[in-house]
Design an enzyme around this catalytic site. Structure first.
Site, short mmCIF file in Angstrom:
data_model
loop_
_atom_site.label_atom_id
_atom_site.label_comp_id
_atom_site.label_asym_id
_atom_site.label_seq_id
_atom_site.Cartn_x
_atom_site.Cartn_y
_atom_site.Cartn_z
N LYS A 103 52.77 44.06 49.44
CA LYS A 103 52.82 45.41 48.86
C LYS A 103 52.85 46.48 49.95
O LYS A 103 53.68 47.39 49.90
CB LYS A 103 51.61 45.59 47.93
CG LYS A 103 51.57 46.90 47.20
CD LYS A 103 50.67 46.89 46.00
CE LYS A 103 49.42 46.09 46.09
NZ LYS A 103 48.56 46.21 47.25
N THR A 110 53.64 46.03 53.12
CA THR A 110 54.89 45.82 53.86
C THR A 110 56.05 46.50 53.15
O THR A 110 56.88 47.18 53.77
CB THR A 110 55.17 44.31 54.01
OG1 THR A 110 54.08 43.71 54.70
CG2 THR A 110 56.45 44.05 54.77
N ARG A 152 46.05 53.32 52.15
CA ARG A 152 44.60 53.17 52.31
C ARG A 152 44.29 52.62 53.70
O ARG A 152 45.10 51.96 54.32
CB ARG A 152 44.03 52.22 51.27
CG ARG A 152 44.09 52.74 49.85
CD ARG A 152 43.65 51.66 48.88
NE ARG A 152 44.51 50.49 48.97
CZ ARG A 152 44.19 49.28 48.54
NH1 ARG A 152 43.02 49.08 47.97
NH2 ARG A 152 45.03 48.28 48.65
N LYS A 171 42.34 37.47 55.25
CA LYS A 171 43.74 37.52 55.65
C LYS A 171 44.02 38.15 57.00
O LYS A 171 45.17 38.24 57.42
CB LYS A 171 44.54 38.28 54.60
CG LYS A 171 44.11 39.74 54.41
CD LYS A 171 44.94 40.42 53.34
CE LYS A 171 44.55 41.87 53.18
NZ LYS A 171 45.37 42.57 52.20
N ALA A 212 40.60 47.84 44.75
CA ALA A 212 41.04 48.06 43.37
C ALA A 212 40.40 47.11 42.38
O ALA A 212 40.48 47.33 41.18
CB ALA A 212 42.56 47.95 43.28
N PHE A 252 45.93 45.70 44.89
CA PHE A 252 46.05 44.49 44.08
C PHE A 252 47.15 44.62 43.03
O PHE A 252 48.14 45.31 43.23
CB PHE A 252 44.70 44.11 43.46
CG PHE A 252 43.69 43.63 44.47
CD1 PHE A 252 44.02 42.65 45.38
CD2 PHE A 252 42.42 44.17 44.51
CE1 PHE A 252 43.10 42.20 46.32
CE2 PHE A 252 41.49 43.73 45.45
CZ PHE A 252 41.83 42.74 46.35
N PHE A 265 61.23 35.93 51.42
CA PHE A 265 60.65 35.06 52.43
C PHE A 265 61.75 34.15 52.96
O PHE A 265 62.70 33.82 52.24
CB PHE A 265 59.52 34.22 51.84
CG PHE A 265 58.17 34.87 51.88
CD1 PHE A 265 57.15 34.33 52.65
CD2 PHE A 265 57.91 36.00 51.14
CE1 PHE A 265 55.90 34.93 52.69
CE2 PHE A 265 56.66 36.61 51.17
CZ PHE A 265 55.65 36.07 51.95
N TRP A 289 60.45 42.90 55.79
CA TRP A 289 59.62 42.13 56.73
C TRP A 289 60.46 41.68 57.92
O TRP A 289 60.04 41.79 59.08
CB TRP A 289 58.99 40.92 56.03
CG TRP A 289 58.05 40.15 56.92
CD1 TRP A 289 56.72 40.35 57.09
CD2 TRP A 289 58.40 39.05 57.78
NE1 TRP A 289 56.20 39.46 58.00
CE2 TRP A 289 57.21 38.65 58.44
CE3 TRP A 289 59.58 38.37 58.06
CZ2 TRP A 289 57.19 37.60 59.36
CZ3 TRP A 289 59.56 37.32 58.98
CH2 TRP A 289 58.37 36.94 59.61
#
Length: 557
Positions: free
Chosen positions: A72, A74, A95, A106, A274, A302, A383, A411
């Site tokens: 999100k 990214t 944020r 992560k 969230a 989220f 991906f 990405w």
């Protein structure tokens, strides 16, 4: 050829001086407070003194998160970079990352690949000290509360009805429930206590919703910290705490300015989760991005059932904001996970599981378009392991249902990989919207809970435990019944059961606790087994983070 990690990509970037970024954003130096060469705070006086009309607001949200990742942040960063490539004056509002996830699940949280905000190490670790100031203000209030009781308890506070907790910005399950004040009469009053993670503190929510210092002080003063023996709420104002707390927060209230890898100005300010808070960056940063740019791209935490719902029903309602378009981010890998494929097998093509997981995406999209009446596009965050057949299946299923969709390759390619998405977003921003909320704040607490559960989660209804039902009646009697609702719920499912993936049906939402965040201006409903202090995983990300003799950080995602 070696694939660079996110931190290696970020560290190879030649950042521009923050003065240049501020100039590109339209921030005059009189409002700029430098934190080194690449970070700055922007004085909120700019909002009062700029007559420029606001730009268009774009919200980026996502499907329910999975261990496969959705991207999100990214996508948010890459979309803004792509829009600038199209010649659109665009700013980002994000944020700040919490140290809990950074060292926990992560690693870093400043975007990924070639769509990041920098300096990513600073942003992920301490940044400009905002979270430390919030923690200090929260814990000052806790200390003043306990000191008041120790010094005679003139307000008649019931120590068994203290609702205010201490906080620390770290995942630390050991601190969820503690007993303090031990060691004798002079060491305080023994009582049960606990810690929240800093991002769950109401001080964080207040900072993110405040318009200026007077508004900040007023909100801090309204925060309810306990109840008296006869059931009356005790506030921070009753303890004479709001002035000192605001003094600690005066600099934290100013939005932080940084840049993307491609030099797009980015405000990063505030960081409530969230799943247990309202999950949006500060109103002040969003307003600043809107005032300075023709387009402001922001995100909500989220899945759309949590972050977007609270962004729209709480932040937009309280701040008078109106999004022009919404992006729902999904990945083939995450959708296959919602279709029942374990993480270890997500790289293999599986069209059957992908189709089975698609209802999760489509439900989020339908909420945005039908419940909230906003134009929406699905961003398929690509991906390297995605197959052409899988990508085509997602696109075909979306288009068959009249859902706008665009492939995002930010990405791997940065802004260049988001041009198709950017063009669609610009187009959607010209479309008429019929923005509306999911519930009416004038309704009863139980009716508002039911509306969120049934209209957004697609539950059959809401069950209030006896304790929650009693709390609802008390809150209504105290005059808090007309406030919006902040649902604390698992992020992994539309339901309050994290194991129910996809688009579950035939469930009810159980509300076990209700409390008022009077300073923030909403009620918090705790559902299922959600906790306000997370724990570290079996293998924390902290185990891989290191720093060399030159101060160069490694392993941060």
């Amino acid at each position: 050829m070696k694939i660079l990690s996110d931190i290696e990509i970020a560290q190879s970037c030649a950042m521009k001086p923050i003065r240049d970024i501020a100039a590109a954003a339209g921030v005059d130096e009189e409002y700029l407070e430098l934190y080194g060469n690449y970070k700055a705070k922007v004085d909120y006086r700019l909002l009062r003194q700029s007559a420029r009309p606001d730009g268009k607001l774009i919200l980026v949200t996502a499907i329910n998160p999975t261990p496969a990742g959705e991207g999100k942040t990214t996508t948010t960063v890459g979309l803004a970079d792509a829009m600038r490539r199209l010649g659109k004056h665009t700013l980002v509002a994000l944020r700040e990352p919490s140290l809990g996830p950074v060292f926990g699940v992560k690693g870093g949280a400043a975007g990924g690949g070639h769509a990041q905000v920098v300096p990513m190490e600073d942003i992920n670790l301490h940044f400009t000290g905002d979270f430390h100031a919030i923690g200090a203000a929260n814990n000052l209030l806790a200390a003043m509360l306990d000191n008041h009781i120790q010094q005679g308890n003139a307000l008649g506070i019931d120590v068994k009805r203290i609702t205010w907790k201490r906080c620390v910005d770290m995942n630390d399950r050991q601190l969820r429930n503690v007993v303090d004040g031990l060691g004798g009469r002079m060491q305080g009053v023994p009582r049960e206590d606990g810690f929240d993670i800093t991002v769950a503190s109401e001080v964080m929510a207040v900072l993110c919703l405040a318009a200026d210092i007077p508004d900040l002080k007023a909100r801090l003063g309204r925060m309810v910290v306990a109840y008296t023996y006869d059931g009356k709420p005790v506030t921070a104002h009753d303890l004479k705490a709001e002035g000192a707390m605001a003094a600690l927060l005066k600099d934290a209230l100013k939005p932080n300015l940084v840049q993307t890898l491609e030099g797009t100005p980015a405000f990063i300010h505030g960081g409530p989760f969230a799943n247990i808070a309202h999950g949006c960056n500060s109103v002040m940063a969003t307003r600043m991005a809107l005032r300075l740019g023709d387009y402001a791209v922001t995100e909500a935490g989220f899945g759309a059932d949590l972050g977007a719902e609270k962004f729209l029903d709480i932040k937009c309602r309280l701040a008078g904001l109106r999004p022009s378009a919404v992006v729902v981010v999904a990945t083939v890998r995450a959708l296959k996970n919602h279709g029942g494929v374990p993480k270890a097998e997500l790289n293999a093509e599986n069209l059957e599981a992908l189709e089975k997981g698609l209802p999760n995406l489509l439900r989020h999209v339908e909420n945005i378009t039908k419940v909230y009446g906003l134009p929406c596009v699905v961003a398929i965050n690509a991906f390297p392991t995605d197959t052409a057949a899988e990508l085509q299946l997602v696109e075909d299923k979306c288009r068959a249902l009249g859902v706008n969709v665009a492939l995002s390759e930010v990405w791997a390619k940065g802004g260049e990989g988001g041009l198709a998405l950017a063009e669609e977003v610009v187009r959607l921003c010209q479309q008429p919207g019929d923005f509306r909320f999911a519930y009416d704040t004038e309704d009863s607490i139980e009716k508002k809970l039911t509306d969120i559960a049934c209209r957004v989660y697609r539950a059959d209804g809401v069950t209030l435990t006896p304790a929650a039902r009693k709390q609802a009646a008390e809150l209504e009697a105290l005059g808090f019944g007309k406030l919006p609702i902040c649902m604390a719920k698992t992020q992994y499912s539309f339901s309050d059961d994290a194991s129910k993936l996809g688009a579950p049906e035939g469930f009810t939402i159980t509300v076990r606790n209700l409390k008022v965040s009077a300073g923030a201006g909403f009620l918090v409903a705790l559902t299922g087994d959600i906790m306000t202090m997370p724990g570290l995983p079996k293998v924390p990300a902290a185990e891989k983070i290191d720093v060399d003799e030159n101060g160069r950080i490694t392993g941060l995602f």
